[in-house]
Write a protein that holds these residues in place. Structure first.
Motif, PDB file in Angstrom:
ATOM      1  N   HIS A   5      49.614  44.844  38.803  1.00 41.40           N
ATOM      2  CA  HIS A   5      49.504  45.278  37.403  1.00 41.40           C
ATOM      3  C   HIS A   5      48.047  45.316  36.950  1.00 41.40           C
TER       4      HIS A   5
ATOM      5  N   ASP B 204      44.209  37.247  38.267  1.00 39.68           N
ATOM      6  CA  ASP B 204      45.501  37.850  37.861  1.00 39.68           C
ATOM      7  C   ASP B 204      45.244  39.173  37.161  1.00 39.68           C
ATOM      8  N   MET B 205      45.229  40.309  37.914  1.00 35.98           N
ATOM      9  CA  MET B 205      45.228  40.342  39.359  1.00 35.98           C
ATOM     10  C   MET B 205      44.409  41.511  39.873  1.00 35.98           C
TER      11      MET B 205
ATOM     12  N   GLU C 178      52.678  44.280  32.652  1.00 34.19           N
ATOM     13  CA  GLU C 178      53.416  43.173  33.293  1.00 34.19           C
ATOM     14  C   GLU C 178      53.315  41.897  32.479  1.00 34.19           C
ATOM     15  N   GLU C 179      52.170  41.681  31.836  1.00 40.18           N
ATOM     16  CA  GLU C 179      51.963  40.410  31.132  1.00 40.18           C
ATOM     17  C   GLU C 179      52.778  40.304  29.842  1.00 40.18           C
TER      18      GLU C 179
ATOM     19  N   GLU D  94      50.062  39.400  43.452  1.00 41.33           N
ATOM     20  CA  GLU D  94      49.824  38.351  42.455  1.00 41.33           C
ATOM     21  C   GLU D  94      49.080  37.200  43.139  1.00 41.33           C
TER      22      GLU D  94
HETATM   23 ZN   LIG Z   1      49.926  38.732  37.236  1.00 42.90          ZN
END
Ligand SMILES: [Zn+2]
Length: 386
Positions: free
Chosen positions: A77, A110-111, A144-145, A170
């Motif tokens: 992501h 991340d990431m 994604e977060e 990840e």
């Molecule tokens: Zn992540």
């Protein structure tokens, strides 16, 4: 044929990605996806963007194989979490490398380091003219977060069609993560009847009923199966609100509960079990009335150690690290929660960086870990195809 990535390239691509602020919200992942697309095209990878909203797009890159094998997909992501309120030792979007060979920045762990390592791996194979039996795909996602919106959009658009194996970079400290927990976010509201605080018997107390509900819910994890690597499910009451003033019987109370699940726990079955629990409370507690809403649904991910993907990745990692790779599970969830349960595709997490530094002030990664990750992602496709 042994093909090695250029050591400087993974550092330089990670730095380019770190200089793009993709703090989510709002995300602004398009700018980072364009950096990655331009890099991929320079080395002959096919690629295109899939726009979602303004300033947001998933990225697809492809290293074509001969078609004899089904594709391997790399995924990561572009968004990061916010910077937090504490001051940073080094500016979070300057991508500075210190004298100890450590790269600093929001997203280093991340990431964006993992993203760069995957893309550099594919570009290295393209430049070397490697003839692989299966395509290698890269899916770079947005969101994604927050809500995995990019992974959901990619799945809906058929991005996983025909994919045989999935690796998500990840941060795992280059351990091999074969299982991660899922998350089920539940919101409960109990309803009562307001009355004067001096005459509580005239009302129904929504907070008291919520306390019964949460106490009963807290015993549920003992009913649920555990996982060898992940242990049992957990439950955390994250928020609770109810009542207005001290001298009125509260007529409403709302609590939000974060249930972390393991492979073997089906979320629809768990939701049905909780609904039954509410019915039981209604039958045994006078005046009990409650409503439940599912506000987040991210199933757990698990892959058998017998999968060829696990064996191939273990072999490559042993070589790259010069020691036996550690195989384990992690508690956080990933885009794998969207992409794997819907398709059943064997899924691994493996990426550079200490997961304990993710989401922290002063997020940073060893350049050496980036280089090792790029070696891993360069070597894996051929070993998997053997
Ligand atoms: Zn992540």
């Amino acid at each position: 044929m042994l093909i090695s990535p250029d050591r400087r390239e993974v550092l330089e691509l990670t730095r380019e990605l770190l200089r793009v602020d993709t703090v989510n919200p709002p995300g602004n992942e398009l700018a980072a996806a364009e950096v990655a697309l331009a890099y991929g095209k320079r080395f002959g990878l096919d690629g295109h963007l899939s726009p979602l909203d303004d300033g947001r797009a998933n990225l697809h890159l492809v290293l074509p194989g001969t078609g004899a094998r089904a594709p391997l997909m790399y995924c990561g992501h572009f968004d990061t979490v916010p910077l937090g309120s504490s001051p940073w030792t080094r500016p979070p979007h300057a991508a500075e490398v210190d004298d100890d060979g450590v790269l600093w920045g929001r997203g280093a762990v991340d990431m964006k380091g993992g993203l760069a390592a995957m893309i550099v791996g594919m570009a290295t194979l393209a430049r070397a003219g490697a003839a692989l039996p299966g395509d290698v795909h890269f899916l770079g996602t947005v969101g994604e977060e927050v809500d995995c919106a990019g992974a959901r959009a990619a799945l809906d658009a058929g991005a996983m069609a025909g994919v045989a194996n999935l690796v998500i970079a990840e941060p795992t400290d280059l351990d091999l993560v074969v299982a991660h927990k899922g998350a089920l976010f539940l919101e409960f509201t109990t309803y009562g009847r307001a009355a004067h605080g001096a005459m509580p018997d005239q009302g129904v107390n929504a907070i008291t009923h919520m306390m019964c509900l949460l106490a009963r819910l807290g015993t549920l994890d003992a009913e649920l199966p555990a996982h060898t690597l992940l242990g049992g499910a957990t439950l955390n009451v994250g928020t609770i609100e109810g009542g207005s003033v001290v001298n009125i019987v509260p007529d409403q109370c709302t609590a939000r509960v974060d249930v972390r699940t393991v492979p073997g726990i089906e979320h629809p079955a768990l939701v049905a079990r909780v609904e039954r629990l509410l019915d039981e409370l209604g039958a045994t507690h006078a005046g009990f009335r409650a409503r439940m809403t599912v506000t987040g649904d991210y199933p757990a991910v698990g892959t058998s150690l017998d999968e060829p993907l696990v064996r191939a990745a273990t072999g490559v990692l042993d070589t790259v690290l010069g020691r036996p790779a550690a195989v384990r599970g992690v508690s956080y969830f990933s885009d794998g929660s969207i992409l794997q349960p819907a398709t059943g595709v064997p899924t691994l997490l493996c990426g550079p960086g200490d997961p304990n530094l993710a989401h922290q002030t002063d997020e940073r990664v060893d350049v050496l870990a980036l280089e090792r990750a790029a070696e891993f992602f360069t070597s894996l496709p051929a070993v998997l195809a053997d």
